[in-house]
Design a protein around this motif. Structure first.
Motif, PDB file in Angstrom:
ATOM      1  N   TRP A  94      57.649  52.832  50.625  1.00 47.33           N
ATOM      2  CA  TRP A  94      56.692  52.523  49.571  1.00 47.33           C
ATOM      3  C   TRP A  94      55.847  51.351  50.051  1.00 47.33           C
ATOM      4  CZ3 TRP A  94      56.390  55.820  45.655  1.00 47.33           C
ATOM      5  CH2 TRP A  94      57.529  56.508  45.241  1.00 47.33           C
ATOM      6  N   ALA A  95      54.565  51.383  49.754  1.00 49.22           N
ATOM      7  CA  ALA A  95      53.730  50.217  50.082  1.00 49.22           C
ATOM      8  C   ALA A  95      53.063  49.754  48.792  1.00 49.22           C
ATOM      9  CB  ALA A  95      52.680  50.582  51.117  1.00 49.22           C
ATOM     10  N   VAL A  96      53.197  48.471  48.500  1.00 51.03           N
ATOM     11  CA  VAL A  96      52.536  47.910  47.321  1.00 51.03           C
ATOM     12  C   VAL A  96      51.342  47.098  47.769  1.00 51.03           C
ATOM     13  CG1 VAL A  96      52.746  46.321  45.380  1.00 51.03           C
ATOM     14  CG2 VAL A  96      54.646  47.830  45.940  1.00 51.03           C
ATOM     15  N   ILE A  97      50.191  47.434  47.212  1.00 49.37           N
ATOM     16  CA  ILE A  97      48.969  46.682  47.476  1.00 49.37           C
ATOM     17  C   ILE A  97      48.744  45.819  46.243  1.00 49.37           C
ATOM     18  CG2 ILE A  97      46.479  46.871  47.898  1.00 49.37           C
ATOM     19  CD1 ILE A  97      47.653  50.024  48.550  1.00 49.37           C
ATOM     20  N   ARG A  98      48.953  44.512  46.385  1.00 51.70           N
ATOM     21  CA  ARG A  98      48.748  43.640  45.210  1.00 51.70           C
ATOM     22  C   ARG A  98      47.518  42.787  45.417  1.00 51.70           C
ATOM     23  NH1 ARG A  98      53.111  40.639  44.987  1.00 51.70           N
ATOM     24  NH2 ARG A  98      52.391  38.554  45.426  1.00 51.70           N
ATOM     25  N   LEU A  99      46.639  42.797  44.419  1.00 46.20           N
ATOM     26  CA  LEU A  99      45.485  41.914  44.475  1.00 46.20           C
ATOM     27  C   LEU A  99      45.541  40.940  43.308  1.00 46.20           C
ATOM     28  CD1 LEU A  99      43.488  43.187  42.128  1.00 46.20           C
ATOM     29  CD2 LEU A  99      42.938  44.805  43.932  1.00 46.20           C
ATOM     30  N   SER A 127      41.867  40.222  25.455  1.00 44.39           N
ATOM     31  CA  SER A 127      42.059  41.674  25.636  1.00 44.39           C
ATOM     32  C   SER A 127      40.873  42.341  26.309  1.00 44.39           C
ATOM     33  CB  SER A 127      42.409  42.403  24.344  1.00 44.39           C
ATOM     34  OG  SER A 127      41.976  41.759  23.245  1.00 44.39           O
ATOM     35  N   ARG A 128      39.661  41.781  26.133  1.00 45.75           N
ATOM     36  CA  ARG A 128      38.498  42.377  26.811  1.00 45.75           C
ATOM     37  C   ARG A 128      38.665  42.258  28.331  1.00 45.75           C
ATOM     38  NH1 ARG A 128      34.082  38.355  24.841  1.00 45.75           N
ATOM     39  NH2 ARG A 128      35.736  37.067  25.680  1.00 45.75           N
ATOM     40  N   ALA A 129      39.069  41.057  28.771  1.00 43.42           N
ATOM     41  CA  ALA A 129      39.199  40.815  30.222  1.00 43.42           C
ATOM     42  C   ALA A 129      40.342  41.646  30.807  1.00 43.42           C
ATOM     43  CB  ALA A 129      39.440  39.330  30.476  1.00 43.42           C
ATOM     44  N   LEU A 130      41.422  41.790  30.043  1.00 41.43           N
ATOM     45  CA  LEU A 130      42.552  42.588  30.545  1.00 41.43           C
ATOM     46  C   LEU A 130      42.166  44.060  30.629  1.00 41.43           C
ATOM     47  CD1 LEU A 130      45.455  40.827  28.608  1.00 41.43           C
ATOM     48  CD2 LEU A 130      44.954  40.653  31.050  1.00 41.43           C
ATOM     49  N   ARG A 131      41.437  44.527  29.643  1.00 44.19           N
ATOM     50  CA  ARG A 131      41.011  45.936  29.657  1.00 44.19           C
ATOM     51  C   ARG A 131      39.981  46.172  30.771  1.00 44.19           C
ATOM     52  NH1 ARG A 131      38.397  47.222  25.082  1.00 44.19           N
ATOM     53  NH2 ARG A 131      38.669  49.442  25.403  1.00 44.19           N
ATOM     54  N   LEU A 132      39.192  45.139  31.070  1.00 41.18           N
ATOM     55  CA  LEU A 132      38.264  45.246  32.211  1.00 41.18           C
ATOM     56  C   LEU A 132      39.056  45.417  33.513  1.00 41.18           C
ATOM     57  CD1 LEU A 132      35.543  44.992  33.685  1.00 41.18           C
ATOM     58  CD2 LEU A 132      35.696  42.501  33.399  1.00 41.18           C
ATOM     59  N   CYS A 133      40.106  44.629  33.688  1.00 47.19           N
ATOM     60  CA  CYS A 133      40.966  44.787  34.874  1.00 47.19           C
ATOM     61  C   CYS A 133      41.564  46.196  34.901  1.00 47.19           C
ATOM     62  CB  CYS A 133      42.108  43.767  34.863  1.00 47.19           C
ATOM     63  SG  CYS A 133      41.658  42.175  35.564  1.00 47.19           S
ATOM     64  N   ASN A 134      41.999  46.687  33.746  1.00 43.02           N
ATOM     65  CA  ASN A 134      42.580  48.040  33.696  1.00 43.02           C
ATOM     66  C   ASN A 134      41.548  49.093  34.110  1.00 43.02           C
ATOM     67  OD1 ASN A 134      44.893  46.838  32.771  1.00 43.02           O
ATOM     68  ND2 ASN A 134      44.750  47.598  30.682  1.00 43.02           N
ATOM     69  N   ALA A 135      40.312  48.898  33.678  1.00 42.19           N
ATOM     70  CA  ALA A 135      39.261  49.864  34.027  1.00 42.19           C
ATOM     71  C   ALA A 135      38.971  49.819  35.528  1.00 42.19           C
ATOM     72  CB  ALA A 135      37.990  49.566  33.228  1.00 42.19           C
ATOM     73  N   ALA A 136      38.986  48.617  36.100  1.00 46.01           N
ATOM     74  CA  ALA A 136      38.759  48.489  37.551  1.00 46.01           C
ATOM     75  C   ALA A 136      39.906  49.157  38.310  1.00 46.01           C
ATOM     76  CB  ALA A 136      38.625  47.009  37.934  1.00 46.01           C
ATOM     77  N   ALA A 137      41.126  48.981  37.808  1.00 46.40           N
ATOM     78  CA  ALA A 137      42.293  49.614  38.448  1.00 46.40           C
ATOM     79  C   ALA A 137      42.190  51.131  38.339  1.00 46.40           C
ATOM     80  CB  ALA A 137      43.582  49.123  37.801  1.00 46.40           C
ATOM     81  N   GLU A 185      46.031  40.022  38.061  1.00 50.18           N
ATOM     82  CA  GLU A 185      46.549  40.731  39.236  1.00 50.18           C
ATOM     83  C   GLU A 185      46.824  42.199  38.957  1.00 50.18           C
ATOM     84  OE1 GLU A 185      50.462  38.626  39.758  1.00 50.18           O
ATOM     85  OE2 GLU A 185      51.242  40.673  39.559  1.00 50.18           O
ATOM     86  N   PHE A 186      46.790  42.992  40.012  1.00 46.09           N
ATOM     87  CA  PHE A 186      47.142  44.408  39.912  1.00 46.09           C
ATOM     88  C   PHE A 186      47.914  44.816  41.149  1.00 46.09           C
ATOM     89  CE2 PHE A 186      45.223  46.141  36.098  1.00 46.09           C
ATOM     90  CZ  PHE A 186      45.998  47.278  35.919  1.00 46.09           C
ATOM     91  N   SER A 187      48.951  45.640  40.953  1.00 50.83           N
ATOM     92  CA  SER A 187      49.724  46.196  42.063  1.00 50.83           C
ATOM     93  C   SER A 187      49.518  47.705  42.080  1.00 50.83           C
ATOM     94  CB  SER A 187      51.219  45.913  41.873  1.00 50.83           C
ATOM     95  OG  SER A 187      51.475  44.525  41.868  1.00 50.83           O
ATOM     96  N   PHE A 188      49.133  48.216  43.237  1.00 53.03           N
ATOM     97  CA  PHE A 188      48.954  49.661  43.415  1.00 53.03           C
ATOM     98  C   PHE A 188      50.066  50.159  44.328  1.00 53.03           C
ATOM     99  CE2 PHE A 188      44.874  47.844  42.448  1.00 53.03           C
ATOM    100  CZ  PHE A 188      44.353  48.730  41.504  1.00 53.03           C
ATOM    101  N   VAL A 189      50.718  51.241  43.917  1.00 53.76           N
ATOM    102  CA  VAL A 189      51.849  51.751  44.694  1.00 53.76           C
ATOM    103  C   VAL A 189      51.407  52.974  45.496  1.00 53.76           C
ATOM    104  CG1 VAL A 189      54.170  52.729  44.564  1.00 53.76           C
ATOM    105  CG2 VAL A 189      53.516  50.827  43.059  1.00 53.76           C
ATOM    106  N   LEU A 190      51.422  52.807  46.821  1.00 52.70           N
ATOM    107  CA  LEU A 190      51.067  53.911  47.724  1.00 52.70           C
ATOM    108  C   LEU A 190      52.284  54.810  47.899  1.00 52.70           C
ATOM    109  CD1 LEU A 190      48.712  54.823  49.728  1.00 52.70           C
ATOM    110  CD2 LEU A 190      50.088  53.707  51.506  1.00 52.70           C
ATOM    111  N   LYS A 191      52.054  56.116  47.736  1.00 52.47           N
ATOM    112  CA  LYS A 191      53.171  57.059  47.875  1.00 52.47           C
ATOM    113  C   LYS A 191      53.788  56.956  49.263  1.00 52.47           C
ATOM    114  CE  LYS A 191      51.262  60.330  44.547  1.00 52.47           C
ATOM    115  NZ  LYS A 191      50.713  61.687  44.336  1.00 52.47           N
TER     116      LYS A 191
END
Ligand code: DGT
Ligand code: MG
Ligand code: MG
Ligand code: MG
Ligand code: MG
Length: 275
Positions: free
Chosen positions: A23-28, A48-58, A78-84
């Motif tokens: 598994w590879a986690v890409i955290r920004l 909540s606006r800023a958090l939802r903006l991050c969610n939309a970018a993710a 921050e956001f973590s993306f999990v590469l299969k």
């Protein structure tokens, strides 16, 4: 045959293939968001606006790399993306994967700014740092995700208590002193008895962070989520809601416990070995 006598310089490039099968986690993470959030008057402790903006970018990142990313988890800046595990994205070249994900997230954050922040002017270009961490087993990945969600909980409980004290008239220094060394239980009790705040009633997005996953192909969350779908412009206060980037319904955003086993047992394909 070499195209030119200069081509030998290519040999100086470093190979940075991510180990296969891990598994590879890409955290920004947002750079200097302490200042960025102040400069744009983000609501405290959670906007909540800023958090939802991050969610939309993710969501924009997930949409672009749909076949390769299993899911994403985000909180604060921050956001973590999990590469299969079996993904061959960019031949698993770390710098190419990391730089592409971070730049796409950054540009999507700016692209969607007005949609979520309304008429708050964007005062400068935000930037995000990024890293890739390999996890050889699913237990490691589960523990990584639990670590991030525990961080969300600890920080949010502290921040909720801190800003309740400040809004109740204490200075920031006094509030810090009052909270120093207090347990979670004590913070919960203080919030309830002194400010009438039941911490468990706070927005699930603030308490649990945001877990974003493709709703396809199994459509396992289709029914329930479409009922609870967050409408455009509304704060995402339900347990489930659309991340809201392009709002095409392909992704769902969940604010659920990912530390315990229940969520993973109910959705075994998320961590399936073949993924
Ligand atoms: P860094 O990551 O080392 O460049 O530095 P920062 O300043 O980004 O620090 P970090 O990432 O540890 O903490 C995130 C900061 O962003 C923290 O000061 C709180 C702020 N922040 C994130 N989300 C919100 C929000 O919704 N509302 C407010 N008021 N602040 C937020
Ligand atoms: Mg940091
Ligand atoms: Mg940061
Ligand atoms: Mg951060
Ligand atoms: Mg090129």
């Amino acid at each position: 045959m070499a195209c030119s006598r200069f081509e030998y310089v290519k040999a100086f490039e470093r190979h940075d293939r991510l180990l296969p099968g891990c598994w590879a986690v890409i955290r920004l993470d947002g750079r200097s968001f302490t200042n960025f959030s102040k400069a744009h008057a983000f609501a405290k402790p959670n906007d909540s606006r800023a958090l939802r903006l991050c969610n939309a970018a993710a969501e924009a990142v997930l949409r672009d790399f749909d076949q390769h990313l299993a899911f994403a988890y985000g909180e604060s800046d921050e956001f973590s993306f999990v590469l299969k595990r079996q993904s061959a994205l960019f031949a698993r070249r770390e710098s190419k994967i990391l730089s592409t994900v971070v730049s796409l997230f950054s540009s999507a954050y700016v692209f969607y700014w007005n949609k979520f922040m309304g008429d708050v002017p964007l005062k400068g270009p935000p930037s995000f740092d990024g890293r890739v961490v390999l996890y050889p087993t699913t237990k490691h990945l589960r523990d990584y995700l639990a670590w991030r969600q525990a961080d969300t909980h600890v920080n949010n409980l502290f921040n909720t208590a801190f800003w309740a004290l400040v809004k109740g008239g204490k200075s920031q220094r006094e509030s810090e002193e009052i909270l120093k060394g207090t347990s979670s239980k004590e913070k919960n009790e203080m919030l309830f008895t002194e400010y009438g705040i039941n911490y468990n009633d706070e927005d699930a997005m603030f308490r649990k962070g945001s877990f974003i996953v493709s709703n396809l192909p199994s459509g396992r969350w289709g029914g329930e989520v479409s009922l609870k779908r967050t409408r455009e412009g509304e704060a995402a206060s339900s347990e489930c809601g659309m991340a809201g980037g392009d709002g095409d319904g392909k992704f769902v955003t969940l604010h659920v416990d990912i530390i315990g086993d229940t969520f993973w047992n109910e959705n075994p394909d998320l961590l399936a070995p073949s993924d």
